[in-house]
Design a protein around this motif. Structure first.
Motif, PDB file in Angstrom:
ATOM      1  N   MET A  37       0.827  -1.204   0.000  1.00 48.91           N
ATOM      2  CA  MET A  37       0.000   0.000   0.000  1.00 48.91           C
ATOM      3  C   MET A  37       0.867   1.262   0.000  1.00 48.91           C
ATOM      4  N   ALA A  38       1.974   1.235   0.746  1.00 49.90           N
ATOM      5  CA  ALA A  38       2.858   2.410   0.803  1.00 49.90           C
ATOM      6  C   ALA A  38       3.431   2.716  -0.576  1.00 49.90           C
ATOM      7  N   PHE A  39       3.769   1.658  -1.333  1.00 52.89           N
ATOM      8  CA  PHE A  39       4.299   1.866  -2.683  1.00 52.89           C
ATOM      9  C   PHE A  39       3.237   2.480  -3.591  1.00 52.89           C
ATOM     10  N   THR A  40       2.002   2.013  -3.450  1.00 54.68           N
ATOM     11  CA  THR A  40       0.899   2.525  -4.278  1.00 54.68           C
ATOM     12  C   THR A  40       0.668   4.001  -4.021  1.00 54.68           C
ATOM     13  N   ILE A  41       0.605   4.399  -2.759  1.00 55.26           N
ATOM     14  CA  ILE A  41       0.374   5.811  -2.449  1.00 55.26           C
ATOM     15  C   ILE A  41       1.554   6.663  -2.914  1.00 55.26           C
ATOM     16  N   ALA A  42       2.767   6.141  -2.777  1.00 58.21           N
ATOM     17  CA  ALA A  42       3.941   6.892  -3.240  1.00 58.21           C
ATOM     18  C   ALA A  42       3.879   7.075  -4.757  1.00 58.21           C
ATOM     19  N   LEU A  43       3.479   6.022  -5.460  1.00 58.92           N
ATOM     20  CA  LEU A  43       3.369   6.093  -6.910  1.00 58.92           C
ATOM     21  C   LEU A  43       2.303   7.106  -7.328  1.00 58.92           C
ATOM     22  N   ILE A  44       1.178   7.096  -6.652  1.00 58.22           N
ATOM     23  CA  ILE A  44       0.106   8.051  -6.963  1.00 58.22           C
ATOM     24  C   ILE A  44       0.552   9.479  -6.669  1.00 58.22           C
ATOM     25  N   LYS A  45       1.249   9.677  -5.559  1.00 57.14           N
ATOM     26  CA  LYS A  45       1.731  11.020  -5.227  1.00 57.14           C
ATOM     27  C   LYS A  45       2.734  11.525  -6.263  1.00 57.14           C
ATOM     28  N   VAL A  46       3.640  10.652  -6.692  1.00 61.92           N
ATOM     29  CA  VAL A  46       4.619  11.046  -7.707  1.00 61.92           C
ATOM     30  C   VAL A  46       3.905  11.384  -9.015  1.00 61.92           C
ATOM     31  N   ALA A  47       2.933  10.568  -9.397  1.00 60.26           N
ATOM     32  CA  ALA A  47       2.163  10.854 -10.613  1.00 60.26           C
ATOM     33  C   ALA A  47       1.423  12.184 -10.471  1.00 60.26           C
ATOM     34  N   HIS A  48       0.883  12.449  -9.286  1.00 58.76           N
ATOM     35  CA  HIS A  48       0.190  13.712  -9.011  1.00 58.76           C
ATOM     36  C   HIS A  48       1.150  14.898  -9.190  1.00 58.76           C
ATOM     37  N   VAL A  49       2.345  14.771  -8.657  1.00 59.58           N
ATOM     38  CA  VAL A  49       3.341  15.848  -8.768  1.00 59.58           C
ATOM     39  C   VAL A  49       3.756  16.049 -10.228  1.00 59.58           C
ATOM     40  N   PHE A  50       4.019  14.957 -10.933  1.00 64.92           N
ATOM     41  CA  PHE A  50       4.441  15.093 -12.322  1.00 64.92           C
ATOM     42  C   PHE A  50       3.333  15.656 -13.210  1.00 64.92           C
ATOM     43  N   THR A  51       2.083  15.271 -12.958  1.00 62.00           N
ATOM     44  CA  THR A  51       1.003  15.877 -13.740  1.00 62.00           C
ATOM     45  C   THR A  51       0.837  17.348 -13.370  1.00 62.00           C
ATOM     46  N   GLY A  52       1.144  17.692 -12.133  1.00 63.38           N
ATOM     47  CA  GLY A  52       1.146  19.102 -11.735  1.00 63.38           C
ATOM     48  C   GLY A  52       2.194  19.885 -12.511  1.00 63.38           C
ATOM     49  N   PHE A  53       3.384  19.291 -12.664  1.00 62.53           N
ATOM     50  CA  PHE A  53       4.433  19.930 -13.474  1.00 62.53           C
ATOM     51  C   PHE A  53       3.940  20.122 -14.910  1.00 62.53           C
ATOM     52  N   TRP A  54       3.322  19.087 -15.463  1.00 60.99           N
ATOM     53  CA  TRP A  54       2.811  19.132 -16.836  1.00 60.99           C
ATOM     54  C   TRP A  54       1.788  20.257 -16.986  1.00 60.99           C
ATOM     55  N   PHE A  55       0.848  20.320 -16.049  1.00 60.92           N
ATOM     56  CA  PHE A  55      -0.211  21.331 -16.036  1.00 60.92           C
ATOM     57  C   PHE A  55       0.383  22.740 -15.947  1.00 60.92           C
ATOM     58  N   VAL A  56       1.264  22.963 -14.981  1.00 63.54           N
ATOM     59  CA  VAL A  56       1.875  24.288 -14.800  1.00 63.54           C
ATOM     60  C   VAL A  56       2.756  24.641 -15.996  1.00 63.54           C
ATOM     61  N   GLY A  57       3.467  23.657 -16.534  1.00 72.43           N
ATOM     62  CA  GLY A  57       4.264  23.901 -17.739  1.00 72.43           C
ATOM     63  C   GLY A  57       3.398  24.362 -18.899  1.00 72.43           C
ATOM     64  N   GLY A  58       2.222  23.771 -19.027  1.00 74.94           N
ATOM     65  CA  GLY A  58       1.282  24.188 -20.070  1.00 74.94           C
ATOM     66  C   GLY A  58       0.796  25.603 -19.867  1.00 74.94           C
TER      67      GLY A  58
END
Length: 165
Positions: A1-22
């Motif tokens: 479960m810890a790996f899953t939440i970490a993966l989701i958080k990282v994906a959340h951060v990277f999509t945030g970068f994508w969004f702000v970059g846009g």
């Protein structure tokens, strides 16, 4: 479960970068398009603005919301804060700010975009940047909406990092 939440958080951060970059790419292109006097250059710049929106801002904003809500849900964080009896309200405030940005789409960006499109078509047909297009580029309502969008995103990022309340 810890790996899953970490993966989701990282994906959340990277999509945030994508969004702000846009948002930043769109904004810089918008500034350049506003200052361009050659209609042959304006049209491709406006098309690039549209590509930033369709490839980065729109999907990025949707993904960042979905991944953020999923991450909060998995962690058991109170998304609705005081509305669900919690003491922490930063997620609720972030959600309200996000929804305020989303509300700009049907109330400002789509209707004003139609007028801008008509002004652009007229300028292309005339073969020059017209006064109507220059005015449309500097629409104070659209400009205020874009400024609010940037401010709200910065505040949301701050809320996510600081978790002040």
């Amino acid at each position: 479960m810890a790996f899953t939440i970490a993966l989701i958080k990282v994906a959340h951060v990277f999509t945030g970068f994508w969004f702000v970059g846009g948002i930043l790419g769109r904004t810089l292109t918008q500034v350049r398009a506003e200052r361009t006097t050659d209609i042959r250059l304006v049209k491709p710049l406006v098309e690039l603005i549209g590509r930033f929106d369709s490839l980065m801002v729109i999907p990025g904003s949707t993904a960042v919301l979905v991944l953020g809500v999923v991450a909060a849900w998995i962690e058991g964080l109170p998304i609705f804060g005081a509305l669900q009896g919690a003491r922490s309200n930063w997620l609720l405030v972030a959600l309200v700010l996000y929804l305020s940005i989303l509300a700009l789409v049907p109330t400002v960006f789509i209707p004003r975009g139609r007028g801008f499109g008509a002004a652009l078509d007229e300028a292309v047909a005339a073969g020059r940047v017209t006064d109507r297009l220059s005015v449309a580029f500097r629409d104070p309502v659209v400009r205020a909406a874009h400024i609010w969008e940037l401010v709200a995103v910065v505040v949301i990022i701050w809320l996510m990092v600081a978790k002040p309340f």
